[in-house]
Design an enzyme around this catalytic site. Sequence first.
Site, PDB file in Angstrom:
ATOM      1  N   HIS A 191       0.876  -1.169   0.000  1.00  0.00           N
ATOM      2  CA  HIS A 191       0.000   0.000   0.000  1.00  0.00           C
ATOM      3  C   HIS A 191       0.913   1.219   0.000  1.00  0.00           C
ATOM      4  O   HIS A 191       1.743   1.369   0.890  1.00  0.00           O
ATOM      5  CB  HIS A 191      -0.900   0.008   1.240  1.00  0.00           C
ATOM      6  CG  HIS A 191      -1.826   1.178   1.269  1.00  0.00           C
ATOM      7  ND1 HIS A 191      -3.146   1.094   0.869  1.00  0.00           N
ATOM      8  CD2 HIS A 191      -1.626   2.468   1.602  1.00  0.00           C
ATOM      9  CE1 HIS A 191      -3.717   2.290   0.983  1.00  0.00           C
ATOM     10  NE2 HIS A 191      -2.811   3.129   1.426  1.00  0.00           N
ATOM     11  N   CYS A 192       0.808   2.048  -1.012  1.00  0.00           N
ATOM     12  CA  CYS A 192       1.706   3.188  -1.117  1.00  0.00           C
ATOM     13  C   CYS A 192       0.979   4.468  -0.721  1.00  0.00           C
ATOM     14  O   CYS A 192       0.090   4.917  -1.439  1.00  0.00           O
ATOM     15  CB  CYS A 192       2.222   3.317  -2.555  1.00  0.00           C
ATOM     16  SG  CYS A 192       3.453   4.610  -2.740  1.00  0.00           S
ATOM     17  N   PRO A 193       1.335   5.084   0.406  1.00  0.00           N
ATOM     18  CA  PRO A 193       0.662   6.324   0.796  1.00  0.00           C
ATOM     19  C   PRO A 193       0.987   7.479  -0.146  1.00  0.00           C
ATOM     20  O   PRO A 193       0.188   8.399  -0.297  1.00  0.00           O
ATOM     21  CB  PRO A 193       1.185   6.606   2.204  1.00  0.00           C
ATOM     22  CG  PRO A 193       2.386   5.767   2.374  1.00  0.00           C
ATOM     23  CD  PRO A 193       2.322   4.652   1.401  1.00  0.00           C
ATOM     24  N   GLY A 196      -1.433   7.219  -2.670  1.00  0.00           N
ATOM     25  CA  GLY A 196      -2.779   7.178  -2.100  1.00  0.00           C
ATOM     26  C   GLY A 196      -3.602   5.994  -2.543  1.00  0.00           C
ATOM     27  O   GLY A 196      -4.813   6.091  -2.694  1.00  0.00           O
TER      28      GLY A 196
END
Lengths: 356, 143
Positions: A191-193, A196
């Site tokens: 999951h890449c912040p 997003g």
Amino acid sequence: MHLGVSESMRECEYSQISTRSSTPMETPYKKRTPKKRKWEAFPGRNKFYCDGRIMMAKQTGVFYLTLVLILVTCGLFFTFDCPFLALQLTPIIPVIGGVLFLFVLGTLLRTSFSDPGVLPRATPDEAADLERQIDVANGGTGYRPPPRTKEVVINGQTVKLKYCFTCKIFRPPRASHCSLCDNCVERFDHHCPWVGNCVGRRNYRFFYMFILSLSFLTIFIFAFAITHIILLAVSHRSGFLNALKDSPASVLEVVVCFFSVWSIVGLSGFHTYLISSNQTTNEDIKGSWSSKRGKDNYNPYSHGNIFTNCCAALCGPLPPSLIDRRGFIQSDAPQLAPPTNGITMYGATQSQQSHM
Amino acid sequence: MAETHSLQDMRQQAAIAAKVFIQRDYTNGTVCQFQTKFPSELETRIDKQQFEETVRTLNNLYAEAEKLGSQSYIEGCLACLTAYTVFLCMETHYEKILKKIAKYIQEQNDKIYAPRGLLLTDPIERGLRVIEVTIFEDRSLTR
């Protein structure tokens, strides 16, 4: 909402036979409730925009930061450095910069806005059927159910498929449940912040293109901002410090690029390695296919050579979204009826279904 | 004494007796394939060969959709060069095959499964997890 048996059956048939389409049901009897699209009732923690066309994770603050950083740095570059460089060196510099910038922006938006490969949750009937099978396998003991896993042999390697309690499915190989988005995602990478969104099967290639082009763009801006400063210092003969004062934008760009380049180039290199060996970040971190686990441990998904692995990851067929977010919800989904008098019971409970 | 049902009859009279779920077969990796094992609940309704033939054809179609060949590479490269805007005007190879699959399932339902009181649901409606076979009550038995 009380429907007669024949009407409900007609709708039931339509909803089962109709092929995937986003047109509302054709039955003339359903004029009661306004049609809702499936994204409005999506069980995961995602945000949808543009009537379901855009899909992102719940926390998007860091994504806006990424966007601002890229836009501001490139904006400064095009406004303050490019006119000077185009005159002093060559006008190709802004052109290449422009192309890189558009490519970076395009791939970023594509990564952030698309469905990463979310697996829709099981329908109640499916979930009940799986539960029944698991109970049978466990010998029907009621207490302390053992962890639900299924083993499958893929290309000679034994892979354990885990049961997802939230989605009520056995996760396909390489799928993982993202706790931030509360979805099972196919070929889950991470999951890449910064974008997003989750990075999974459907947007991995866009993510890779994004970080690769961003590496080039960062190095490009870094190099030419420094070139600008040096040329200023040399041509005006006013000294290095004065050159810095003359072009503070370049200084800002150099600072931003210097701090970003290590992580971005490092990430690009890491993902290049992952693509060439056909692994996900998840698998690499866990060491699933590492030879340290055992002599016979190898990656069963690898195609054998680096070239095929790269082609498969970047140019392979793009699977469609499985969640059909813009389709209309076909309410009154058919449930199993007790085989007594043919009256369909909506919202059949577990006990009623066990009568089958 | 109607022992076979048409889709029309089913719509008006039939109730769902049970649902059978054909799960995915992962022995070849993550490619979309379904298990060809014949479920016991269908033994009284349909011929084993017929059913396995249907599942095998579906498996072949899905394999074709995910195949890594020159066509998919050309499409991938073209898409990348046009920044994926090309898909605003044309369908991906996968989507074309999905349409073929939908038509095939419709055809199979009309010709083979509906007359036997069965209905296949397109796997795409179940997230490509299962092939859902709905078994309708056989009214001819309740006489």
